[in-house]
Design an enzyme around this catalytic site. Structure first.
Site, PDB file in Angstrom:
ATOM      1  N   TYR A 290     -77.989 -39.995 -67.390  1.00 53.86           N
ATOM      2  CA  TYR A 290     -78.543 -39.843 -66.051  1.00 53.86           C
ATOM      3  C   TYR A 290     -77.593 -39.024 -65.182  1.00 53.86           C
ATOM      4  CZ  TYR A 290     -80.055 -41.182 -61.332  1.00 53.86           C
ATOM      5  OH  TYR A 290     -80.464 -41.168 -60.021  1.00 53.86           O
TER       6      TYR A 290
ATOM      7  N   SER B 115     -77.062 -37.790 -56.690  1.00 55.45           N
ATOM      8  CA  SER B 115     -76.472 -39.107 -56.908  1.00 55.45           C
ATOM      9  C   SER B 115     -74.969 -38.971 -57.085  1.00 55.45           C
ATOM     10  CB  SER B 115     -77.068 -39.765 -58.156  1.00 55.45           C
ATOM     11  OG  SER B 115     -76.399 -40.968 -58.472  1.00 55.45           O
TER      12      SER B 115
END
Length: 251
Positions: free
Chosen positions: A157, A144
């Site tokens: 995250y 990501s």
């Protein structure tokens, strides 16, 4: 030559579901692995009807690391039953509670790291010797852009994805020696259930376009790619903002 088999980990996610369809469309057999059995069964039926390839559903839980040895052995056996072509891996699972939820409940931080990073390392490290033994194949992992810098809106995250990116660098070097490619894909905003309803989304891409790009990257043996590609420019700018300024930004 026997067709390759793609093991799709986290196969009930939007991108993984699209990836499985695209891979099957190119003639690959497919193993759909995840927790949502009903969803996976529907996907398997769809793939089998559309593309007439071998497809099986396998139960998989990223957080249940004690089950990963048996899981990998089972998947290798299924790939052999399909005809013995190379086993490829597409990993697309993760857990992304919003940061406010994590801040209220620190246990969610541990779950995020376990599902997104530790679970991925657990299953990939068990797959690695089998990939080395076959001497070819591809591993594609969804990282990501969140892993490029710790931002106040999703730093737990992001830290899990950053750890995964670093792990994949080492795995890439290891498997390169055996003729296996490892591709890290860093998506920006994709139209998935994980991002639905999030404020401030812009330039959102489709899961199908991302899946197709991932297959292209694998075929080319790419190492690290941003999707869409313009996210490389965005993240280069964000990575280079000086810390005294960056910590004052609400991004």
């Amino acid at each position: 030559m026997s067709a390759a088999t793609w093991l799709v980990l986290g196969a009930s996610s939007s991108i993984a579901r699209a990836f499985a369809l695209e891979a099957a469309g190119e003639g690959a057999n497919v193993l759909l692995a995840g927790r949502d059995r009903d969803d996976l069964d529907r996907s398997a039926a769809d793939i089998g009807i559309r593309h007439n390839v071998a497809v099986r559903v396998v139960d998989f839980d990223a957080e249940a690391v004690d089950s990963h040895d048996a899981f990998v052995t089972h998947c290798a056996g299924l790939a052999a039953e399909f005809g013995g072509g190379p086993l490829n891996v597409f990993l697309a699972f993760g857990l992304m509670p919003d940061q406010a939820t994590i801040d209220r409940d620190p246990d969610q931080a541990q779950r995020t790291i376990q599902a997104t990073y530790a679970g991925a390392v657990s299953v990939l490290h068990r797959l690695a010797p089998r990939l080395e033994a076959q001497g070819k194949g591809h591993v594609v992992v969804l990282g990501s852009v969140a892993g490029d810098r710790g931002r106040i809106k999703n730093y737990v995250y992001g830290s899990a994805k950053a750890g995964l990116h670093a792990y994949l660098q080492g795995l890439r070097a290891r498997l390169f020696r055996a003729g296996v490619t490892v591709t890290t894909v860093k998506p920006g905003f994709i139209d998935t259930t994980m991002t639905w309803g999030m404020p401030g989304l812009f330039l959102v891409a489709s899961p199908r376009d991302c899946a197709r790009a991932c297959l292209r990257y694998a075929a080319k043996g790419a190492e690290v790619r941003y999707f869409p590609a313009f996210w490389w420019i965005i993240m280069t700018i964000i990575r280079n903002i000086p810390e005294p300024i960056f910590k004052r930004l609400s991004i």
